[in-house]
Design an enzyme around this catalytic site. Structure first.
Site, short mmCIF file in Angstrom:
data_model
loop_
_atom_site.label_atom_id
_atom_site.label_comp_id
_atom_site.label_asym_id
_atom_site.label_seq_id
_atom_site.Cartn_x
_atom_site.Cartn_y
_atom_site.Cartn_z
N ASN A 9 46.65 40.11 43.31
CA ASN A 9 45.38 40.63 42.79
C ASN A 9 45.08 41.94 43.52
O ASN A 9 44.66 41.93 44.67
CB ASN A 9 44.27 39.59 43.04
CG ASN A 9 42.89 40.11 42.65
OD1 ASN A 9 42.77 41.12 41.97
ND2 ASN A 9 41.86 39.40 43.08
N TRP A 10 45.31 43.04 42.82
CA TRP A 10 45.14 44.35 43.47
C TRP A 10 43.68 44.77 43.57
O TRP A 10 43.37 45.78 44.18
CB TRP A 10 45.92 45.42 42.71
CG TRP A 10 47.41 45.30 42.86
CD1 TRP A 10 48.10 44.43 43.66
CD2 TRP A 10 48.40 46.11 42.21
NE1 TRP A 10 49.45 44.63 43.53
CE2 TRP A 10 49.66 45.66 42.65
CE3 TRP A 10 48.33 47.16 41.29
CZ2 TRP A 10 50.84 46.24 42.19
CZ3 TRP A 10 49.51 47.73 40.84
CH2 TRP A 10 50.77 47.28 41.30
N HIS A 100 36.13 35.46 39.66
CA HIS A 100 36.44 35.77 41.06
C HIS A 100 35.14 35.87 41.86
O HIS A 100 34.14 36.40 41.38
CB HIS A 100 37.23 37.08 41.15
CG HIS A 100 37.83 37.28 42.51
ND1 HIS A 100 37.09 37.69 43.58
CD2 HIS A 100 39.08 37.07 42.97
CE1 HIS A 100 37.87 37.74 44.65
NE2 HIS A 100 39.09 37.38 44.31
N GLU A 163 39.49 29.48 46.26
CA GLU A 163 39.36 30.54 47.25
C GLU A 163 38.05 30.38 48.02
O GLU A 163 37.00 30.86 47.56
CB GLU A 163 39.36 31.91 46.56
CG GLU A 163 40.58 32.18 45.71
CD GLU A 163 40.80 33.66 45.48
OE1 GLU A 163 41.83 34.16 45.91
OE2 GLU A 163 39.93 34.30 44.89
N GLY A 169 39.71 37.99 52.39
CA GLY A 169 39.73 39.28 53.07
C GLY A 169 39.35 39.22 54.54
O GLY A 169 39.08 40.25 55.15
N SER A 200 43.29 35.30 52.40
CA SER A 200 44.06 35.72 53.58
C SER A 200 45.47 35.13 53.63
O SER A 200 45.97 34.75 54.69
CB SER A 200 43.29 35.36 54.87
OG SER A 200 42.06 36.05 54.89
N GLY A 221 45.40 38.80 47.71
CA GLY A 221 44.68 40.06 47.58
C GLY A 221 45.29 41.12 48.48
O GLY A 221 46.33 41.71 48.16
N GLY A 222 44.68 41.34 49.63
CA GLY A 222 45.08 42.42 50.56
C GLY A 222 46.58 42.53 50.79
O GLY A 222 47.13 43.63 50.71
P1 PGA Z 1 42.70 38.24 50.20
O1 PGA Z 1 42.00 38.10 48.79
O2 PGA Z 1 44.13 37.78 50.06
O3 PGA Z 1 42.59 39.69 50.56
O4 PGA Z 1 41.95 37.35 51.16
C1 PGA Z 1 42.29 37.02 47.93
C2 PGA Z 1 41.49 37.14 46.68
O5 PGA Z 1 40.32 37.54 46.76
O6 PGA Z 1 41.98 36.86 45.56
#
Ligand code: PGA
Length: 237
Positions: A9-10, A100, A163, A169, A200, A221-222
């Site tokens: 997920n960019w 989300h 999540e 994040g 994360s 994400g990140g």
């Molecule tokens: P993250 O985000 O991997 O940066 O924690 C995950 C997400 O929000 O889908």
């Protein structure tokens, strides 16, 4: 071996040019790793602006990737300035992220909005990646998911991404045990639908989640912004 879903997920990152660079940097290693999509399905969710170009590059580079949109309009096509409808997404992606927590928090999306979006997604036979951060959100969508699944005769074509807010994040993931417990509860509630963990996830910790019995993949994400790190995540999953 269970089938895994590994989703990047960019978020609101990457220009078209950066998208192309990412795919080029990712392609060599991904093709060499010979990852079978029957075992590990890799799905990329670029921003709308990059979706078409990402697909084009992926085809040219012969990558076995699938694509997701990060959001969808609650409306059908029509006079809804700025909205992107499910019908439009249907040409570009097979999956859509719905609900989300960043949209729930920053854009005030409530359960009603999430349900309308699910409705659009089902109507166009796209597959939702429904994000939930707690069990109440699972229960709230239960009726929608089940009634639409039966109405459109699509069985278990919903991916749920658990999540927890504190993990997104933050560099502080949930424990695999706690994520697995939620995965079990979700399956008990919605049936044998795939449950992913997000928050994360890195190449270091991914296996601790994917080896749990009720976790069928990860939403990243990140760590997905770096193509080589994302490749390691896929390999290690
Ligand atoms: P993250 O985000 O991997 O940066 O924690 C995950 C997400 O929000 O889908």
């Amino acid at each position: 071996m269970k089938k895994l879903f590994i989703i990047a997920n960019w978020k609101s990152n990457k220009t078209i040019e950066e998208t192309e660079e990412w795919l080029h940097d990712f392609s060599d290693g991904f093709n060499k790793a010979n990852i079978k999509s029957e075992d590990k399905k890799t799905i990329i969710a670029p921003p709308f602006t990059s979706l078409e170009h990402a697909r084009y590059c992926s085809r040219n580079l012969k990558l076995s990737l699938e694509f997701a949109a990060q959001d969808v309009s609650t409306f059908n096509e029509g006079a809804y300035t700025g909205e992107v409808s499910a019908k439009q997404i249907k040409e570009l992606a097979d999956y859509v992220i719905v609900g989300h927590s960043e949209r729930r928090q920053n854009l005030g999306e409530d359960e009603d909005v999430v349900h309308k979006k699910l409705e659009q997604v089902f109507k166009y036979e796209l597959i939702p990646i429904l994000c939930v951060s707690n069990f109440d959100q699972v229960q709230s969508s239960k009726f929608k998911v089940q009634s639409y699944s039966s109405k459109f005769k699509v069985n278990n074509r919903v991916l749920i991404a658990y999540e927890p807010l504190f993990a997104i994040g933050s560099g502080k993931p949930d424990t695999p045990e706690s994520a697995d417990e939620m995965g079990k509860k979700i399956k008990e509630t919605l049936g044998e639908t795939p449950v992913l963990y997000g928050g994360s996830v890195t190449s270091e910790n991914v296996a601790s989640f994917t080896r749990m019995p009720h976790i069928d993949g990860v939403l990243v994400g990140g760590a997905s912004l770096d193509p080589l790190e994302f490749l390691e995540i896929i390999k290690n999953a």
